[in-house]
Design an enzyme around this catalytic site. Structure first.
Site, PDB file in Angstrom:
ATOM      1  N   LYS A 137      25.854  -0.793 124.851  1.00 51.96           N
ATOM      2  CA  LYS A 137      26.758   0.215 124.266  1.00 51.96           C
ATOM      3  C   LYS A 137      26.262   0.599 122.868  1.00 51.96           C
ATOM      4  O   LYS A 137      25.476  -0.137 122.263  1.00 51.96           O
ATOM      5  CB  LYS A 137      28.174  -0.362 124.192  1.00 51.96           C
ATOM      6  CG  LYS A 137      28.265  -1.639 123.360  1.00 51.96           C
ATOM      7  CD  LYS A 137      29.522  -2.433 123.672  1.00 51.96           C
ATOM      8  CE  LYS A 137      29.615  -3.633 122.740  1.00 51.96           C
ATOM      9  NZ  LYS A 137      30.713  -4.532 123.108  1.00 51.96           N
ATOM     10  N   TYR A 186      23.281   6.552  89.887  1.00 53.31           N
ATOM     11  CA  TYR A 186      24.576   7.227  89.720  1.00 53.31           C
ATOM     12  C   TYR A 186      25.587   6.302  89.043  1.00 53.31           C
ATOM     13  O   TYR A 186      25.679   5.114  89.365  1.00 53.31           O
ATOM     14  CB  TYR A 186      25.132   7.655  91.080  1.00 53.31           C
ATOM     15  CG  TYR A 186      24.459   8.871  91.644  1.00 53.31           C
ATOM     16  CD1 TYR A 186      24.460  10.077  90.952  1.00 53.31           C
ATOM     17  CD2 TYR A 186      23.825   8.814  92.867  1.00 53.31           C
ATOM     18  CE1 TYR A 186      23.842  11.203  91.481  1.00 53.31           C
ATOM     19  CE2 TYR A 186      23.201   9.930  93.407  1.00 53.31           C
ATOM     20  CZ  TYR A 186      23.218  11.116  92.706  1.00 53.31           C
ATOM     21  OH  TYR A 186      22.606  12.217  93.230  1.00 53.31           O
TER      22      TYR A 186
HETATM   23  C1  LIG Z   1      30.350  -5.793 123.150  1.00 49.80           C
HETATM   24  C2  LIG Z   1      30.869  -6.685 124.203  1.00 49.80           C
HETATM   25  C3  LIG Z   1      30.202  -7.873 124.534  1.00 49.80           C
HETATM   26  C4  LIG Z   1      28.990  -8.371 123.766  1.00 49.80           C
HETATM   27  O1  LIG Z   1      29.372  -9.010 122.561  1.00 49.80           O
HETATM   28  P1  LIG Z   1      28.255  -9.647 121.583  1.00 49.80           P
HETATM   29  O2  LIG Z   1      29.054 -10.362 120.560  1.00 49.80           O
HETATM   30  O3  LIG Z   1      27.508  -8.501 121.005  1.00 49.80           O
HETATM   31  O4  LIG Z   1      27.406 -10.526 122.410  1.00 49.80           O
HETATM   32  C5  LIG Z   1      30.669  -8.585 125.622  1.00 49.80           C
HETATM   33  N1  LIG Z   1      31.770  -8.188 126.310  1.00 49.80           N
HETATM   34  C6  LIG Z   1      32.457  -7.071 125.999  1.00 49.80           C
HETATM   35  C7  LIG Z   1      33.655  -6.686 126.771  1.00 49.80           C
HETATM   36  C8  LIG Z   1      32.034  -6.295 124.929  1.00 49.80           C
HETATM   37  O5  LIG Z   1      32.713  -5.183 124.614  1.00 49.80           O
END
Ligand SMILES: *Cc1c(COP(=O)(O)O)cnc(C)c1O
Length: 369
Positions: free
Chosen positions: A34, A266
């Site tokens: 994702k 800045y």
């Molecule tokens: C993002 C996600 C993961 C992975 O989590 P990590 O901490 O990046 O390993 C696993 N399960 C779900 C449902 C997620 O949304």
């Protein structure tokens, strides 16, 4: 000159999956891609990992469509499910697997089922949809409450468009702590609610993979650790045997002396305590480097850790190279990655590695090797 460029080491991806495999040797392994594979580039990451994983997890159907249109043939799982009948139709047509986490999603799938039936399409025109029932075991973000589960199972069981058996998943809120009572309670609730069902069961993300062997069940869902970054704030990925996949680099575009008392950047909010030499790095919040990074946040210049001084601006950051520095315009700077863990940079900024790699802006170049 090489300006803001993310170097992606695809061999490190497979190395990290092998490390995770040492913890979860017998499980299905779904890799979370994702948010553009946590900023690493969803397509090249999926292409590199497709041969060694069970499937890929995404948060939005558009991410799933992108993968399937680019000929990724491994299963794709919608972690948050579908949000309309049209998305559910696409899910069925593309044979994505989907989480069902809410009463609204349950009603949509019943509606879809009725529609298929009345159109006389229930004899295998599209394969049944693989469903993961999401159970809220304490995170209180997505999922059905324990008292809803038996009704949800019953209603899904009546839908011909849903593949049987049903699969089950949940998500930990605090698995980065070893031996925490909250995680133990989540595991025991999940076990209680899914006992006797033969579908796949999954609860562990990265921290569950490393810290909670009793939570591995049939399938694990690592994300951040695949990219070489630790899911535990107190540890660096290296300490878990992981290799950073991304090394964020840029170059010095100016080197200049500043006299004792000179103010920089800045707001003129940093002042040189002695005569010193500054480097100007071509990187800023326009590339995704957080503006809130304070003075003292490290970078690597010619293998040496040097501190940010003054405010991060849109396109540039100033660093204190030290009075006797011999660094030149054009020299490479490493913002994080090989030699400087992103976790260490994140701790200075008050965030986590996840956020730094995910919020990279479109103008940053990517080089895959
Ligand atoms: C993002 C996600 C993961 C992975 O989590 P990590 O901490 O990046 O390993 C696993 N399960 C779900 C449902 C997620 O949304």
């Amino acid at each position: 000159m090489k300006l803001a460029t993310a170097l992606i080491d695809t061999a490190a991806l497979t190395h990290n999956v092998n490390v995770i495999r040492q913890y979860a040797a017998d499980q299905d392994i779904w890799i979370m891609v994702k948010a553009n594979a946590y900023g690493h580039g969803i397509l090249p990451v999926a292409e590199a990992l497709a041969p060694v994983v069970t499937g890929f997890g995404v948060a939005r159907i558009d991410e799933a469509l992108l993968l399937s249109q680019q000929k990724i043939t491994k299963p794709i799982l919608l972690l948050e499910g579908y949000f309309s009948l049209a998305e559910l139709e696409q899910t069925a047509q593309c044979q994505f697997q989907t989480v069902v986490h809410s009463i609204e999603q349950l009603a949509l799938i019943e509606q879809y089922n009725a529609q298929q039936k009345s159109a006389g399409l229930d004899n295998g025109s599209t394969a049944p949809i693989s469903v993961w029932v999401k159970i809220d075991t304490g995170m209180h973000r997505l999922g059905f409450l324990p008292e809803q589960i038996s009704e949800v199972i019953e209603r899904l069981s009546l839908c011909e468009c849903v593949a049987k058996p049903l699969n089950f998943m949940s998500h930990f809120s605090s698995a980065d702590e070893k031996d925490g009572d909250f995680t133990k309670a989540q595991i025991s609730l999940f076990e209680q609610l899914t006992k006797g069902f033969i579908g796949k069961k999954s609860i562990a993300a990265s921290s569950g993979c490393f810290n909670w062997p009793t939570s591995h069940y049939d399938a694990v869902r690592p994300g951040i650790s695949v990219y070489g970054i630790s899911p535990m704030e107190a540890l660096n990925g290296q300490e878990l045997g992981l290799k950073p996949v991304m090394t964020m680099t840029s170059s010095l575009i100016a080197v200049r002396d500043v006299a004792k008392g000179g103010k920089v950047g800045y707001g003129a909010n940093w002042q040189a305590k002695t005569d010193t030499r500054l480097g100007v790095v071509a990187m800023g919040y326009g590339d995704g480097y957080p503006r809130l990074a304070p003075t003292g946040t490290p970078m690597l210049v010619n293998g040496r850790k040097v501190p940010i001084v003054g405010r991060v601006s849109m396109d540039m950051i100033t660093v204190d190279l030290g009075p006797n520095a011999t660094d030149k315009v054009g020299d490479e700077v490493i913002l994080w990655g090989e030699g400087l863990p992103v976790e260490e940079v994140a701790r200075h900024i008050g965030t986590i590695g996840y956020e730094l790699v995910t919020q990279i802006m479109p103008r940053v170049k990517y080089i895959y090797s």
